[in-house]
Design a protein around this motif. Structure first.
Motif, mmCIF file in Angstrom:
data_model
loop_
_atom_site.group_PDB
_atom_site.id
_atom_site.type_symbol
_atom_site.label_atom_id
_atom_site.label_comp_id
_atom_site.label_asym_id
_atom_site.label_seq_id
_atom_site.Cartn_x
_atom_site.Cartn_y
_atom_site.Cartn_z
ATOM 1 N N GLN A 62 106.753 36.446 6.768
ATOM 2 C CA GLN A 62 105.887 35.262 6.754
ATOM 3 C C GLN A 62 105.066 35.276 8.025
ATOM 4 O OE1 GLN A 62 106.635 32.269 4.596
ATOM 5 N NE2 GLN A 62 108.021 33.464 3.364
ATOM 6 N N ILE A 81 108.509 47.667 -0.192
ATOM 7 C CA ILE A 81 108.882 46.474 0.589
ATOM 8 C C ILE A 81 110.134 45.858 -0.014
ATOM 9 C CG2 ILE A 81 108.182 44.142 1.255
ATOM 10 C CD1 ILE A 81 105.289 45.149 1.325
ATOM 11 N N TYR A 101 110.704 47.295 5.205
ATOM 12 C CA TYR A 101 110.401 48.416 4.319
ATOM 13 C C TYR A 101 111.685 49.182 4.041
ATOM 14 C CZ TYR A 101 105.539 47.475 5.315
ATOM 15 O OH TYR A 101 104.314 46.867 5.428
ATOM 16 N N THR A 108 108.464 41.870 7.785
ATOM 17 C CA THR A 108 108.435 42.657 6.564
ATOM 18 C C THR A 108 109.409 43.815 6.715
ATOM 19 O OG1 THR A 108 106.147 42.043 6.123
ATOM 20 C CG2 THR A 108 106.965 44.020 5.029
ATOM 21 N N LYS A 158 111.538 43.086 1.688
ATOM 22 C CA LYS A 158 111.375 41.667 2.017
ATOM 23 C C LYS A 158 110.028 41.501 2.705
ATOM 24 C CE LYS A 158 112.951 39.855 5.700
ATOM 25 N NZ LYS A 158 113.301 39.172 6.882
ATOM 26 N N GLN A 159 109.218 40.593 2.223
ATOM 27 C CA GLN A 159 107.908 40.322 2.801
ATOM 28 C C GLN A 159 108.038 39.287 3.895
ATOM 29 O OE1 GLN A 159 104.763 41.834 1.928
ATOM 30 N NE2 GLN A 159 104.260 40.862 3.857
#
Length: 166
Positions: A165, A160, A152, A150, A162-163
């Protein structure tokens, strides 16, 4: 094999099931993480803020935010010193601890993380895979993003970009 070889692949993560110890460059300060879950999932944190880049001497700082009760720091020769960093992106001072003999960064603490500390992972023979990165908006254009974490925009817990996985 000596830790000075720098090859983390010579240390299987399973060898740290009961904890992991690292030292500063001159070995005056030793730090032990007592956490059996250290390598069971992604745990590390990268920070790209200007201050973390400066103290790491690199394009990012590799950290582990952990309960301070899970960490033992032994200052064998009284060389652990503190610098209060008041010029932070959050506006909250950060206490940055380092070895006054060899200048190795050891940990950071902040009033925003009561009961937690941020260990500088360069101390250790192996580093857990990162789960998140802070100040990713401050990455250099040549830095490739790390898959499955992730990102921030600024501080951890903020916007965020990009999240991961997980």
């Amino acid at each position: 094999m000596s830790q000075s070889s720098g090859d983390p692949n010579t240390y299987p993560s399973s060898s740290f099931a009961n904890g992991m110890t690292g030292t500063c460059l001159c070995k005056s300060i030793s730090v032990t993480i007592n956490d059996p879950d250290l390598f069971t999932k992604r745990r590390g944190h990268l920070c790209h803020c200007g201050n973390c880049r400066k103290i790491s001497g690199s394009f990012a700082s590799s950290n582990l935010i952990i309960d301070d009760a899970k960490v033992t720091i032994i200052d064998h020769q009284g060389t652990l010193k503190k610098y209060v960093d008041k010029d932070t992106g959050s506006g909250t001072p950060v206490d940055r601890y380092f070895c006054s003999t060899c200048s190795t960064p050891i940990k950071s603490t902040s009033p925003r993380g009561v009961g937690k500390l941020s260990l500088k992972m360069g101390l250790f023979p192996r580093i857990p895979a990162p789960e998140a990165e802070a100040f990713s908006a401050h990455r250099h254009e040549w830095e490739a993003g790390i898959q499955d974490i992730t990102s921030y925009k600024l501080g951890l817990g903020g916007e965020i970009l990009k999240q991961g996985q997980l």
